[in-house]
Design a protein around this motif. Structure first.
Motif, PDB file in Angstrom:
ATOM      1  N   GLN A   1       0.817  -1.211   0.000  1.00 47.96           N
ATOM      2  CA  GLN A   1       0.000   0.000   0.000  1.00 47.96           C
ATOM      3  C   GLN A   1       0.854   1.265   0.000  1.00 47.96           C
ATOM      4  O   GLN A   1       1.943   1.295   0.579  1.00 47.96           O
ATOM      5  CB  GLN A   1      -0.927   0.006   1.220  1.00 47.96           C
ATOM      6  CG  GLN A   1      -2.038  -1.016   1.126  1.00 47.96           C
ATOM      7  CD  GLN A   1      -2.951  -1.006   2.341  1.00 47.96           C
ATOM      8  OE1 GLN A   1      -2.887  -0.111   3.185  1.00 47.96           O
ATOM      9  NE2 GLN A   1      -3.807  -2.018   2.448  1.00 47.96           N
ATOM     10  N   ASP A   2       0.339   2.292  -0.652  1.00 45.78           N
ATOM     11  CA  ASP A   2       0.974   3.615  -0.653  1.00 45.78           C
ATOM     12  C   ASP A   2       0.628   4.297   0.676  1.00 45.78           C
ATOM     13  O   ASP A   2      -0.475   4.807   0.856  1.00 45.78           O
ATOM     14  CB  ASP A   2       0.441   4.429  -1.834  1.00 45.78           C
ATOM     15  CG  ASP A   2       1.014   5.848  -1.882  1.00 45.78           C
ATOM     16  OD1 ASP A   2       1.809   6.202  -0.979  1.00 45.78           O
ATOM     17  OD2 ASP A   2       0.649   6.597  -2.803  1.00 45.78           O
ATOM     18  N   ARG A   3       1.570   4.295   1.601  1.00 47.16           N
ATOM     19  CA  ARG A   3       1.289   4.777   2.949  1.00 47.16           C
ATOM     20  C   ARG A   3       1.072   6.279   3.020  1.00 47.16           C
ATOM     21  O   ARG A   3       0.556   6.778   4.027  1.00 47.16           O
ATOM     22  CB  ARG A   3       2.400   4.320   3.905  1.00 47.16           C
ATOM     23  CG  ARG A   3       2.484   2.790   3.935  1.00 47.16           C
ATOM     24  CD  ARG A   3       3.427   2.205   4.947  1.00 47.16           C
ATOM     25  NE  ARG A   3       3.298   0.733   4.884  1.00 47.16           N
ATOM     26  CZ  ARG A   3       3.444  -0.087   5.907  1.00 47.16           C
ATOM     27  NH1 ARG A   3       3.733   0.407   7.102  1.00 47.16           N
ATOM     28  NH2 ARG A   3       3.305  -1.381   5.757  1.00 47.16           N
ATOM     29  N   SER A   4       1.422   6.982   1.961  1.00 44.63           N
ATOM     30  CA  SER A   4       1.135   8.417   1.932  1.00 44.63           C
ATOM     31  C   SER A   4      -0.367   8.674   1.810  1.00 44.63           C
ATOM     32  O   SER A   4      -0.837   9.784   2.081  1.00 44.63           O
ATOM     33  CB  SER A   4       1.867   9.088   0.765  1.00 44.63           C
ATOM     34  OG  SER A   4       1.337   8.669  -0.486  1.00 44.63           O
ATOM     35  N   ARG A   5      -1.124   7.646   1.424  1.00 42.90           N
ATOM     36  CA  ARG A   5      -2.573   7.786   1.292  1.00 42.90           C
ATOM     37  C   ARG A   5      -3.300   7.443   2.592  1.00 42.90           C
ATOM     38  O   ARG A   5      -4.516   7.570   2.666  1.00 42.90           O
ATOM     39  CB  ARG A   5      -3.090   6.888   0.159  1.00 42.90           C
ATOM     40  CG  ARG A   5      -2.516   7.216  -1.215  1.00 42.90           C
ATOM     41  CD  ARG A   5      -3.065   6.284  -2.271  1.00 42.90           C
ATOM     42  NE  ARG A   5      -4.517   6.473  -2.455  1.00 42.90           N
ATOM     43  CZ  ARG A   5      -5.297   5.608  -3.099  1.00 42.90           C
ATOM     44  NH1 ARG A   5      -4.779   4.480  -3.576  1.00 42.90           N
ATOM     45  NH2 ARG A   5      -6.589   5.844  -3.223  1.00 42.90           N
ATOM     46  N   TRP A   6      -2.570   7.008   3.597  1.00 43.43           N
ATOM     47  CA  TRP A   6      -3.200   6.703   4.879  1.00 43.43           C
ATOM     48  C   TRP A   6      -3.636   8.009   5.558  1.00 43.43           C
ATOM     49  O   TRP A   6      -2.997   9.052   5.423  1.00 43.43           O
ATOM     50  CB  TRP A   6      -2.238   5.945   5.782  1.00 43.43           C
ATOM     51  CG  TRP A   6      -1.987   4.523   5.346  1.00 43.43           C
ATOM     52  CD1 TRP A   6      -2.481   3.901   4.235  1.00 43.43           C
ATOM     53  CD2 TRP A   6      -1.177   3.558   6.010  1.00 43.43           C
ATOM     54  NE1 TRP A   6      -2.023   2.604   4.162  1.00 43.43           N
ATOM     55  CE2 TRP A   6      -1.226   2.361   5.252  1.00 43.43           C
ATOM     56  CE3 TRP A   6      -0.415   3.567   7.174  1.00 43.43           C
ATOM     57  CZ2 TRP A   6      -0.536   1.210   5.613  1.00 43.43           C
ATOM     58  CZ3 TRP A   6       0.270   2.412   7.548  1.00 43.43           C
ATOM     59  CH2 TRP A   6       0.194   1.251   6.780  1.00 43.43           C
ATOM     60  N   ASP A   7      -4.716   7.920   6.308  1.00 41.57           N
ATOM     61  CA  ASP A   7      -5.290   9.083   7.001  1.00 41.57           C
ATOM     62  C   ASP A   7      -4.548   9.294   8.321  1.00 41.57           C
ATOM     63  O   ASP A   7      -4.818   8.621   9.317  1.00 41.57           O
ATOM     64  CB  ASP A   7      -6.783   8.829   7.251  1.00 41.57           C
ATOM     65  CG  ASP A   7      -7.495  10.031   7.856  1.00 41.57           C
ATOM     66  OD1 ASP A   7      -6.821  10.901   8.440  1.00 41.57           O
ATOM     67  OD2 ASP A   7      -8.736  10.076   7.771  1.00 41.57           O
ATOM     68  N   THR A   8      -3.610  10.239   8.324  1.00 41.24           N
ATOM     69  CA  THR A   8      -2.766  10.444   9.507  1.00 41.24           C
ATOM     70  C   THR A   8      -3.559  10.969  10.705  1.00 41.24           C
ATOM     71  O   THR A   8      -3.236  10.659  11.851  1.00 41.24           O
ATOM     72  CB  THR A   8      -1.616  11.406   9.189  1.00 41.24           C
ATOM     73  OG1 THR A   8      -2.145  12.625   8.641  1.00 41.24           O
ATOM     74  CG2 THR A   8      -0.665  10.790   8.168  1.00 41.24           C
ATOM     75  N   ALA A   9      -4.606  11.760  10.442  1.00 42.45           N
ATOM     76  CA  ALA A   9      -5.419  12.269  11.555  1.00 42.45           C
ATOM     77  C   ALA A   9      -6.153  11.121  12.251  1.00 42.45           C
ATOM     78  O   ALA A   9      -6.226  11.069  13.482  1.00 42.45           O
ATOM     79  CB  ALA A   9      -6.416  13.310  11.044  1.00 42.45           C
TER      80      ALA A   9
END
Length: 386
Positions: free
Chosen positions: A235-243
């Motif tokens: 998975q592209d972890r930059s697309r994870w919702d950090t909030a």
């Protein structure tokens, strides 16, 4: 030209309409039947004549259907007080009965499995087929279980206490079905779990909320732009919702600080370890295995043991993972897919390709079937020198 009925809107309104009828005095089974009739009528009428107040329309139609059905059963004298006065038409108060309905369906007179099935059907909006699939039982068996549960709660007061642990289990299954199934219930499951965590003094409520937040945070990266399923490692972890991750970790830490560990807290801790790793290679698999050991101790679940085998394979090597897998029943869902992955990690590409193809044949949904088929094709192409 008539506009199609918004199925998502209907599904979102169902718990509130059901709650209004039950609060007015309808027994649960009769109220659920009346609401289903109102939904069918909405599908027929709304395309040509959409209401200005959809919930109020559904309440009015469902209540009238309930009254008609009740009046037809003259012998049931206990309902007479309920049907004497029909409330005047008008706006329906903005009362959210959904969580109360979850507690009603979790009544102590029901077994946990029946309580979960009833809630998923009546409040969650899932079909009997979807629930049967989640429980790995025939649809007819699940239909009988739901019917018995409805009869059991038909005389239960709306404010009768339910079991918090059962409500948590129901919310967990609603979330899982919404996350990977045919009906999107993720946001609703999170909303209700957030309400529950605020309303009750139960660390597992916080654990479940944290688990949902941390899991849903990865949702955008779960599929590629072309719809392909993306495993966690890819998975592209930059697309994870950090909030959502930050909130989930904070909620988890508060729950763990109470030193009353439960399975949802342990699952959330595993999700937090994945969220904490900047790349798949940086995942602290040793800690993941330790948390799976806690989960096994808490639940004894064979599915947990299956996931633990994957973690062992990452922490101690694929041979160790295969040894852990060999202790389990090969009939477990996704057992073959796990075996394929571990054999590939061990360099046995022929066995892995065969197992990926076999797992694809057994996959419960199209996205997973497509992913596993691609894995088998990739290995066969590699072996052929393509």
């Amino acid at each position: 030209m008539s506009a199609p009925v918004d199925a998502v809107l209907l599904r979102s309104l169902t718990p509130g309409v059901l709650g209004v009828l039950v609060r007015r005095g309808a027994d649960f089974a009769a109220a659920e039947d009346a609401v289903q009739d109102a939904l069918v009528e909405a599908l027929r009428v709304w395309p040509a004549d959409p209401p200005r107040d959809p919930k109020g329309w559904l309440v009015t139609v469902a209540w009238r259907r309930f009254l008609d059905a009740t009046r037809a059963e003259v012998a049931r004298r206990r309902r007479e007080d309920v049907v004497q006065v029909e409330p005047a038409p008008g706006p329906v108060p903005a009362v959210d009965d959904t969580l109360q309905l979850y507690f009603l369906c979790a009544h102590p007179s029901l077994t946990p499995s029946s309580a979960v099935a009833l809630t998923l059907r009546a409040v969650g909006g899932l079909t009997t087929r979807q629930i049967a699939r989640a429980y790995l039982v025939p649809e007819a068996t699940m239909a009988q279980r739901i019917s018995r549960a409805k009869r059991t709660v038909s005389d239960v007061r709306f404010d009768a206490p339910g079991d918090v642990a059962t409500v948590l289990r129901v919310l967990y299954l609603v979330f899982n079905e919404g996350y990977s199934g045919d009906v999107d219930l993720v946001a609703e499951a999170i909303r209700l779990t957030r309400q529950l965590a605020t309303a009750v003094d139960h660390p597992e409520a916080g654990g479940l909320l944290a688990l949902m937040l941390l899991t849903s945070a990865r949702r955008a990266a779960r599929t590629a732009p072309d719809g392909r399923l993306m495993p966690l490692a890819q998975q592209d972890r930059s697309r994870w919702d950090t909030a959502a991750i930050a909130e989930g970790v904070a909620v988890l830490q508060a729950a763990l600080a109470r030193d009353r560990l439960g399975e949802f807290q342990a699952q959330a801790a595993i999700a937090a370890l994945h969220a904490d790793a900047r790349t798949a290679a940086e995942t602290d698999w040793v800690q993941v295995v330790e948390w799976y050991d806690e989960l096994v101790r808490l639940t004894g679940s064979p599915v947990v043991r299956l996931n633990r085998a994957v973690a062992v394979g990452e922490a101690d090597g694929p041979r160790a993972g295969l040894a852990a897998l060999a202790e389990l029943d090969a009939g477990l869902p996704r057992y073959t897919a796990v075996a394929a992955y571990l054999h590939e990690r061990d360099g046995d590409l022929a066995t892995a390709a065969r197992l990926y193809a076999e797992a694809a044949h057994r996959a419960p949904d199209l996205a997973e079937r497509d992913h596993l088929t691609r894995q088998a094709a990739r290995l066969n192409t590699h072996r052929a020198g393509g």
